[in-house]
Scaffold this motif. Sequence first.
Motif, PDB file in Angstrom:
ATOM      1  N   ILE A  71       0.862  -1.281  -0.152  1.00 37.82           N
ATOM      2  CA  ILE A  71      -0.050   0.013  -0.059  1.00 37.82           C
ATOM      3  C   ILE A  71       0.844   1.217   0.117  1.00 37.82           C
ATOM      4  N   PRO A  72       0.906   2.155  -1.120  1.00 35.62           N
ATOM      5  CA  PRO A  72       1.707   3.230  -1.144  1.00 35.62           C
ATOM      6  C   PRO A  72       1.314   4.486   0.090  1.00 35.62           C
ATOM      7  N   LEU A  73       2.597   5.032   0.374  1.00 37.91           N
ATOM      8  CA  LEU A  73       2.218   5.843   1.308  1.00 37.91           C
ATOM      9  C   LEU A  73       1.260   7.054   1.272  1.00 37.91           C
ATOM     10  N   ALA A  74       1.247   7.331  -0.230  1.00 43.46           N
ATOM     11  CA  ALA A  74       0.143   8.255  -0.529  1.00 43.46           C
ATOM     12  C   ALA A  74      -1.271   7.986  -0.302  1.00 43.46           C
ATOM     13  N   ARG A  75      -1.279   6.486  -0.203  1.00 42.86           N
ATOM     14  CA  ARG A  75      -2.699   6.265   0.211  1.00 42.86           C
ATOM     15  C   ARG A  75      -2.952   6.117   1.558  1.00 42.86           C
ATOM     16  N   LEU A  76      -2.028   6.246   2.566  1.00 42.54           N
ATOM     17  CA  LEU A  76      -2.044   6.630   3.778  1.00 42.54           C
ATOM     18  C   LEU A  76      -2.600   8.115   4.044  1.00 42.54           C
ATOM     19  N   GLN A  77      -1.783   9.030   3.213  1.00 42.60           N
ATOM     20  CA  GLN A  77      -2.178  10.278   3.287  1.00 42.60           C
ATOM     21  C   GLN A  77      -3.563  10.561   2.793  1.00 42.60           C
ATOM     22  N   GLN A  78      -3.936   9.666   1.751  1.00 39.56           N
ATOM     23  CA  GLN A  78      -5.361  10.021   1.121  1.00 39.56           C
ATOM     24  C   GLN A  78      -6.385   9.825   2.050  1.00 39.56           C
ATOM     25  N   ALA A  79      -6.103   8.430   2.929  1.00 36.07           N
ATOM     26  CA  ALA A  79      -6.981   8.146   4.248  1.00 36.07           C
ATOM     27  C   ALA A  79      -7.222   9.221   5.035  1.00 36.07           C
ATOM     28  N   LEU A  80      -5.962   9.805   5.572  1.00 35.93           N
ATOM     29  CA  LEU A  80      -5.919  10.746   6.545  1.00 35.93           C
ATOM     30  C   LEU A  80      -6.970  12.208   6.074  1.00 35.93           C
ATOM     31  N   GLN A  81      -6.871  12.289   4.762  1.00 36.92           N
ATOM     32  CA  GLN A  81      -7.834  13.298   4.346  1.00 36.92           C
ATOM     33  C   GLN A  81      -9.208  13.016   4.083  1.00 36.92           C
ATOM     34  N   ARG A  82      -9.415  11.893   3.774  1.00 35.98           N
ATOM     35  CA  ARG A  82     -10.838  11.338   3.423  1.00 35.98           C
ATOM     36  C   ARG A  82     -11.527  11.138   4.789  1.00 35.98           C
ATOM     37  N   ILE A  83     -10.814  10.735   5.948  1.00 37.17           N
ATOM     38  CA  ILE A  83     -11.841  10.498   7.005  1.00 37.17           C
ATOM     39  C   ILE A  83     -12.511  11.888   7.658  1.00 37.17           C
ATOM     40  N   PRO A  84     -13.811  11.754   8.524  1.00 40.38           N
ATOM     41  CA  PRO A  84     -14.274  12.891   8.852  1.00 40.38           C
ATOM     42  C   PRO A  84     -13.114  13.561  10.092  1.00 40.38           C
ATOM     43  N   ALA A  85     -13.577  15.118   9.912  1.00 44.26           N
ATOM     44  CA  ALA A  85     -12.697  15.875  10.559  1.00 44.26           C
ATOM     45  C   ALA A  85     -12.508  15.504  12.139  1.00 44.26           C
ATOM     46  N   GLU A  86     -13.825  15.216  12.740  1.00 45.10           N
ATOM     47  CA  GLU A  86     -13.886  14.565  14.031  1.00 45.10           C
ATOM     48  C   GLU A  86     -12.538  13.469  14.159  1.00 45.10           C
ATOM     49  N   GLN A  87     -12.647  12.541  13.486  1.00 44.75           N
ATOM     50  CA  GLN A  87     -11.990  11.282  13.712  1.00 44.75           C
ATOM     51  C   GLN A  87     -10.451  11.700  13.445  1.00 44.75           C
ATOM     52  N   ARG A  88     -10.172  12.496  12.504  1.00 46.17           N
ATOM     53  CA  ARG A  88      -8.603  12.694  12.412  1.00 46.17           C
ATOM     54  C   ARG A  88      -8.436  13.519  13.488  1.00 46.17           C
ATOM     55  N   GLU A  89      -9.137  14.549  14.125  1.00 42.64           N
ATOM     56  CA  GLU A  89      -8.745  15.480  15.211  1.00 42.64           C
ATOM     57  C   GLU A  89      -8.559  14.451  16.614  1.00 42.64           C
ATOM     58  N   ALA A  90      -9.377  13.468  16.544  1.00 43.31           N
ATOM     59  CA  ALA A  90      -9.188  12.262  17.666  1.00 43.31           C
ATOM     60  C   ALA A  90      -7.933  11.590  17.497  1.00 43.31           C
ATOM     61  N   LEU A  91      -7.815  11.234  16.199  1.00 42.93           N
ATOM     62  CA  LEU A  91      -6.484  10.234  16.225  1.00 42.93           C
ATOM     63  C   LEU A  91      -5.284  11.011  16.421  1.00 42.93           C
ATOM     64  N   GLU A  92      -5.192  12.245  16.023  1.00 42.02           N
ATOM     65  CA  GLU A  92      -4.052  13.339  16.035  1.00 42.02           C
ATOM     66  C   GLU A  92      -3.900  13.543  17.635  1.00 42.02           C
ATOM     67  N   GLY A  93      -5.216  14.015  18.205  1.00 39.79           N
ATOM     68  CA  GLY A  93      -4.891  14.133  19.752  1.00 39.79           C
ATOM     69  C   GLY A  93      -4.328  13.241  20.701  1.00 39.79           C
ATOM     70  N   ALA A  94      -5.013  11.720  20.187  1.00 35.97           N
ATOM     71  CA  ALA A  94      -4.477  10.657  20.733  1.00 35.97           C
ATOM     72  C   ALA A  94      -3.093  10.401  20.671  1.00 35.97           C
TER      73      ALA A  94
END
Length: 434
Positions: A71-94
């Motif tokens: 799985i390309p690293l670009a696909r990981l970044q794509q997932a990070l952009q796709r998920i809802p902002a609330e989930q991204r903030e929760a992951l980054e905060g954790a």
Amino acid sequence: MLEIKQLTAEAPDFWSQLESLLAWEGGANEAVEATVREILAAVRARGDAALVEYSNRFDRLQASAMAELEIPLARLQQALQRIPAEQREALEGAAARIRAYAERQKLESWSYTEPDGTLLGQQVTPLDRVGLYVPGGKAAYPSSVLMNAVPAKVAGVGELIMVVPTPDGELNELVLAAAAIAGVDRVFAIGGAQAVAALAYGTETVPAVDKIVGPGNIYVATAKGMVFGSVGIDMIAGPSEILVICDGDTDPDWIAMDLFSQAEHDEDAQAILVSPDEGFLERVAASIDRLLPTMERQGIIRTSLGGRGALIRVGDLEQAVEVANFIAPEHLELSVARPEALLPQIRHAGAIFMGRYTAEALGDYCAGPNHVLPTSRTARFSSPLGVYDFQKRTSLINCSPQGAAELGRTASVLARGEGLTAHARSAEYRIRKS
């Protein structure tokens, strides 16, 4: 009504009953071991070809080469952009909290010099490459990615290789996003014993690692046990556990849900409540019966609590601590008025959650300390996963001429006492030349 075991510490056979309750036979049977052994041998002998074959068979894929399973690293970044902002903030905060805690665990090199000039010390270095196994399919845990990957990165691991099965080709966006946040270096869509074999032995595409961490099913756990020695592993984890000590003054609904939080993991999970207040135990039992029908995973919870759960009445909190030290639980909640008073008496626990407001679930996701903890009473001799699990310690010895002479005399006497004359003469040469 749920039939949950009720024990009393006053019973003459209490400790034997408790030991029986804690017993867990979760080892692999001969069929599982034979299958895993066959997979390990195949991957070791045929590399990528075997990986592709097993991935197609077990995960219902149609890959023709390993290049399709990275799985390309670009696909990981794509997932990070796709998920809802609330989930991204929760992951980054954790991740930020886990990183801040991990930074405090980092071991540093040290040394000291003796009066004669001899230097002694310890050099701390990170592992070169680590493999992280992440469950896929229904059991997708982005929190496990953070808990394993962030400490590895804080330790300074050179390369972190993640493997995650993708049944039917389905990628979990949260898992990929967590990998992006944690800084995983490479990701392969492979799982099972074949993924463990690839990490342990290496293939044409998957590099061999120095240590494998992360949870998995019985095939993964068995494979980790079999490759240990060729590589390091974190632990062979058993079912999740929670032990709650309560003085009777916490809301019984809170305690019931705390028990559910671990019981919902799987049917073999263990949730136990200990209290000196018999009336409180009855109120929690009533809460369990009332709340259980509202739970999405009520079938799993019912089986877990009915099979391995218990409500235990003790004489006082001191006896509750005695029970806790015997159980050596993965998670221990001290839901009492003064948890700090009990803390010095607790000798065996993976993680301790202090006070009525500290739910164990906070530790699973975002409090900061690692949620990879010793289970099945291994907290008697094991510790949580941490930065130190991704660092090596190397002893340093640099003798001055005077130190070589002094130490050489001692070493010579001991070596000759053991009959190892080469050892003795090696030390003695330095005595003569110093």
